[in-house]
Scaffold this active site. Structure first.
Site, mmCIF file in Angstrom:
data_model
loop_
_atom_site.group_PDB
_atom_site.id
_atom_site.type_symbol
_atom_site.label_atom_id
_atom_site.label_comp_id
_atom_site.label_asym_id
_atom_site.label_seq_id
_atom_site.Cartn_x
_atom_site.Cartn_y
_atom_site.Cartn_z
ATOM 1 C CD GLU A 207 -2.887 -1.141 2.349
ATOM 2 O OE1 GLU A 207 -4.097 -1.343 2.183
ATOM 3 O OE2 GLU A 207 -2.383 -1.027 3.470
ATOM 4 C CB CYS B 212 3.135 7.589 3.027
ATOM 5 S SG CYS B 212 3.731 6.384 4.217
ATOM 6 C CB CYS C 166 3.083 -1.044 13.769
ATOM 7 S SG CYS C 166 3.154 -1.103 11.982
ATOM 8 C CB CYS D 56 6.512 -1.445 16.151
ATOM 9 S SG CYS D 56 8.147 -1.067 15.505
ATOM 10 C CB CYS E 249 7.421 -4.527 8.863
ATOM 11 S SG CYS E 249 8.796 -3.705 9.706
ATOM 12 C CB CYS F 248 0.838 6.648 11.571
ATOM 13 S SG CYS F 248 2.493 7.064 11.269
HETATM 14 S S1 SF4 Z 1 6.162 0.811 12.839
HETATM 15 FE FE1 SF4 Z 1 5.431 -0.994 11.718
HETATM 16 S S2 SF4 Z 1 6.272 -0.786 9.642
HETATM 17 FE FE2 SF4 Z 1 7.434 0.628 10.980
HETATM 18 S S3 SF4 Z 1 9.199 -0.563 11.683
HETATM 19 FE FE3 SF4 Z 1 7.604 -0.872 13.256
HETATM 20 S S4 SF4 Z 1 6.521 -2.753 12.603
HETATM 21 FE FE4 SF4 Z 1 7.719 -2.022 10.844
#
Ligand code: SF4
Length: 338
Positions: free
Chosen positions: A90, A103, A117, A114, A110, A331
């Site tokens: 995306e 963006c 996220c 985190c 990923c 975000c």
């Molecule tokens: S915020 Fe999400 S996309 Fe960014 S590094 Fe952390 S897990 Fe990965």
């Protein structure tokens, strides 16, 4: 058959020469690919018919397939693209006063994990190739009748975990013969991979650096960003201090505010102490809740109090308005699924 966009500029020149074409053709083809967004060799009208046929027989031009475009009431647009292998990514276009910021993603998924996220929840599928990173800008540019003013590498993935492809893509985005963005208009955001930040500082690519910080102590950061166990806060800040910033530029620290986790007065004071002496600004991002998430959005009062403390300590700070949340384009909400 090879994708012509997978060639670097010198490789493209060598390839065209190997086909018997003149050296200056490389510039022309490069411009067709990255300035005019040509999707076929037939569009390259300043090449001879024979040259276009020779190219057609040997290589092809990749492009992303647009699967879905969603528009939020605040004007934010989210694009779901399919890659050649069927994976999906995306990109988000965010209008904001005079700016139109795109963006873009650098990985499918990923691996950073985190906890706040959504992108990290599904893990990493694969790195994007440089051309797949650039193709997001080309695809969105081709759909607009306005100019994209800024690019942020803050979509799916950790750009510095896909270092070589990210740098190759940045070179194309910055190249005046290609997309010709100013280095001031491109921001790379990282969760804090120290060796790669140091390496980036030595590259000729001088884009803006943003650090996704989100906490002022290792205790809190370890809980919400597993990467902190490898690269703790003090080492990360020391790395930021030695990063060779171009004149009059600052590092941006992104701070996702999570209710009762990192939004107290004490957190703000610790953050001020931590950032003392770093030329920086802080973007406060009140958490965007999503279904099933374990965190809560902080109330407006604590966001304002937090920001007030930063300002008192002469730390430039803005509260980033949540854009595109209703279409999961805010975000940390990108997933690459339909
Ligand atoms: S915020 Fe999400 S996309 Fe960014 S590094 Fe952390 S897990 Fe990965």
């Amino acid at each position: 058959m090879k994708n012509l966009k997978s060639f670097s500029s010198p490789e493209l020149e060598a390839f065209l020469i190997s086909l018997g074409m003149k050296r200056y053709r490389a510039n022309q083809v490069y411009q067709w690919l990255y300035q005019k967004g040509a999707a076929s060799f037939d569009e390259m009208t300043n090449l001879s018919k024979e040259e276009r046929t020779a190219l057609n027989e040997k290589v092809y031009i990749s492009s992303l397939i647009l699967i879905k475009k969603q528009t939020a009431s605040d004007g934010t647009e989210k694009y779901l693209f399919e890659l050649e292998d069927g994976n999906r990514i995306e990109s988000v276009l965010i209008p904001d006063e005079k700016r139109l910021t795109l963006c873009i993603s650098t990985q499918v998924g990923c691996s950073m994990g985190c906890r706040f996220c959504l992108t990290g929840k599904g893990g990493l599928k694969r790195n994007l190739e440089a051309h797949e990173i650039v193709d997001q800008a080309l695809a969105v540019k081709g759909l607009l009748n306005k100019r994209i003013t800024n690019i942020v590498l803050m979509g799916m993935g950790e750009p510095l975990a896909n270092y070589d492809n990210t740098i190759a893509a940045l070179k194309i985005l910055l190249d005046e013969k290609a997309l010709n963005f100013s280095s001031r208009k491109i921001t790379l955001s990282t969760a804090g991979l120290i060796p790669q930040i140091d390496k980036l500082g030595k590259e000729g690519v001088k884009v803006n650096l943003a650090i996704s910080l989100n906490a002022a102590t290792d205790d809190v950061r370890n809980k919400i960003m597993p990467i902190n166990k490898k690269y703790p806060i003090k080492e990360l800040i020391a790395c930021c201090k030695r990063f060779p910033l171009p004149k009059r530029r600052r590092i941006t620290f992104e701070y996702v505010m999570l209710k009762d986790i990192n939004d107290t007065k004490e957190d703000a004071e610790r953050l001020c102490k931590l950032l003392k002496g770093v030329p920086c600004k802080v973007n406060l991002i009140p958490f965007n809740e999503y279904e099933g998430c374990e965190f809560k959005k902080p109330d407006e009062k604590s966001v304002e109090r937090f920001r007030g403390i930063l300002i008192e300590h002469h730390i430039m700070s803005i509260t980033r308005k949540s854009k595109g949340a209703e279409i999961s384009a805010a975000c940390g909400q990108l997933r690459g699924s339909n």
